[in-house]
Design a protein around this motif. Structure first.
Motif, PDB file in Angstrom:
ATOM      1  N   SER A 121      -9.812  -2.855   0.276  1.00 35.30           N
ATOM      2  CA  SER A 121      -9.091  -1.569   0.295  1.00 35.30           C
ATOM      3  C   SER A 121      -8.926  -1.489  -1.328  1.00 35.30           C
ATOM      4  O   SER A 121      -8.749  -2.450  -1.906  1.00 35.30           O
TER       5      SER A 121
ATOM      6  N   MET B 115     -11.677  -7.206   4.888  1.00 33.26           N
ATOM      7  CA  MET B 115     -11.615  -5.789   4.427  1.00 33.26           C
ATOM      8  C   MET B 115     -11.405  -5.907   2.932  1.00 33.26           C
ATOM      9  O   MET B 115     -10.393  -6.367   2.464  1.00 33.26           O
TER      10      MET B 115
ATOM     11  N   ARG C 239       0.932  -1.203   0.035  1.00 33.19           N
ATOM     12  CA  ARG C 239       0.063   0.016   0.128  1.00 33.19           C
ATOM     13  C   ARG C 239       0.795   1.354  -0.081  1.00 33.19           C
ATOM     14  O   ARG C 239       0.588   2.224  -0.668  1.00 33.19           O
TER      15      ARG C 239
ATOM     16  N   LEU D 105      -7.962   0.826   9.803  1.00 32.80           N
ATOM     17  CA  LEU D 105      -8.020   1.193   8.625  1.00 32.80           C
ATOM     18  C   LEU D 105      -6.888   1.333   7.470  1.00 32.80           C
ATOM     19  O   LEU D 105      -6.891   0.785   6.171  1.00 32.80           O
TER      20      LEU D 105
ATOM     21  N   ARG E  62     -11.939   2.399   1.908  1.00 28.78           N
ATOM     22  CA  ARG E  62     -12.190   1.143   2.660  1.00 28.78           C
ATOM     23  C   ARG E  62     -13.477   0.630   2.961  1.00 28.78           C
ATOM     24  O   ARG E  62     -14.374   1.352   3.164  1.00 28.78           O
TER      25      ARG E  62
ATOM     26  N   ILE F 125      -5.168   4.077   6.752  1.00 23.94           N
ATOM     27  CA  ILE F 125      -4.955   4.998   5.967  1.00 23.94           C
ATOM     28  C   ILE F 125      -4.153   6.123   6.140  1.00 23.94           C
ATOM     29  O   ILE F 125      -4.234   6.576   7.421  1.00 23.94           O
TER      30      ILE F 125
ATOM     31  N   ASP G 244      -6.407   2.010  -3.193  1.00 22.41           N
ATOM     32  CA  ASP G 244      -5.687   3.136  -2.999  1.00 22.41           C
ATOM     33  C   ASP G 244      -5.073   3.366  -4.548  1.00 22.41           C
ATOM     34  O   ASP G 244      -4.771   2.572  -5.189  1.00 22.41           O
TER      35      ASP G 244
ATOM     36  N   SER H 103     -14.972  -2.263   5.474  1.00 20.78           N
ATOM     37  CA  SER H 103     -14.699  -3.478   6.339  1.00 20.78           C
ATOM     38  C   SER H 103     -15.978  -4.149   6.939  1.00 20.78           C
ATOM     39  O   SER H 103     -17.072  -3.350   7.050  1.00 20.78           O
TER      40      SER H 103
ATOM     41  N   ALA I 258      -8.373   6.957  -1.694  1.00 19.34           N
ATOM     42  CA  ALA I 258      -8.243   5.770  -0.772  1.00 19.34           C
ATOM     43  C   ALA I 258     -10.021   5.188  -0.696  1.00 19.34           C
ATOM     44  O   ALA I 258     -10.623   6.190  -0.426  1.00 19.34           O
TER      45      ALA I 258
END
Length: 254
Positions: free
Chosen positions: A137, A135, A30, A185, A159, A187, A139, A161, A157
């Motif tokens: 995600s 989760m 990430r 998370l 997210r 971030i 990015d 969950s 970004a």
């Protein structure tokens, strides 16, 4: 030469990942969206000159872990002659416990061509599904991009969950100054979506952001100006930040 796929698309590169007793370091991957690590993993250029960084990046992103395996295909797809759009795309699957799925890539849009680019948009992106944490995600980060002579940068970004802690966050350009996303998370700091109209002296930049979470809506923008000559300078700033919270209801506008 690329293999024609139809409708102006070409398959311009093929590759793959195979890691034996290796796992996926999702945090390092990430971070690599902003640091350029994804380019080292997919289809790196100037390999001899950059070999130390390439090997280091691969070892950090796919660290040793007993009885874990990573496998996945990679492809480079282009559109147009000369190339206007290029996507370097890779899929990495980690098995067997836990199971992780990573989709990583770099999107490049160049108009009208590489030799005289008036528009150059380059985005590194990463999508992850961690079934153990529950989760999803995503990015993305703009790098070395411009519109005419104006520099362009910014981060995005997402997210979602559904595990032990249920949450949702979507941000383009960051968050309200008084808001900090939950640490679980993952971030980190985010660059505002910024258009650099003038750089150096004088300097003129425009920036903005927009974010939605399970309990808030946030947005803002700013203008920054600077000019200095013969010991004198002119500095100007204008901006606003707005945050709406649903429960309990409140809002902040600065």
């Amino acid at each position: 030469p690329g293999i024609a796929l139809g409708f102006g698309f070409f398959l311009s590169g093929l590759g793959g990942i195979l890691g034996v007793h290796r796992s996926i370091n999702t945090d390092r991957l990430r971070d690599g969206v902003k640091a350029g690590t994804i380019q080292s993993i997919l289809f790196p250029t100037n390999i001899i000159a950059n070999i130390s960084k390439i090997i280091s990046d691969v070892k950090e992103v796919f660290p040793i872990k007993r009885d874990q395996f990573v496998i996945g295909p990679m492809a480079a797809i282009t559109w147009g002659v000369p190339t206007i759009v290029r996507v370097d795309l890779g899929i990495a699957i980690e098995v067997d416990n836990p199971v992780k799925l990573a989709i990583l890539g770099v999107l490049r849009v160049i108009l009208p061509d590489e030799s005289a680019a008036l528009i150059k948009i380059q985005v590194a992106f990463l999508g992850l599904i961690d079934f153990e944490k529950g989760m999803l995600s995503f990015d993305a980060s703009l790098f070395d991009s411009k519109v005419l002579t104006f520099g362009l940068e910014g981060d995005m970004a997402l997210r979602l969950s559904w595990g032990e802690k249920k949450d949702f966050v979507l941000s383009v350009g960051g968050f309200h100054p008084s808001f900090t996303p939950p640490t679980y998370l993952g971030i980190g700091s985010m660059k505002r979506l910024t258009l650099k109209i003038l750089s150096g002296n004088p300097r003129l930049t425009l920036s903005t952001y927009f974010a939605v979470t399970t309990n808030t809506v946030q947005f803002g923008a700013g203008i920054d100006f600077y000019f200095g000559v013969a010991g004198f300078k002119i500095v100007g700033e204008f901006g606003f930040d707005v945050l709406f919270q649903f429960s309990p209801f409140r809002f902040i506008a600065d």
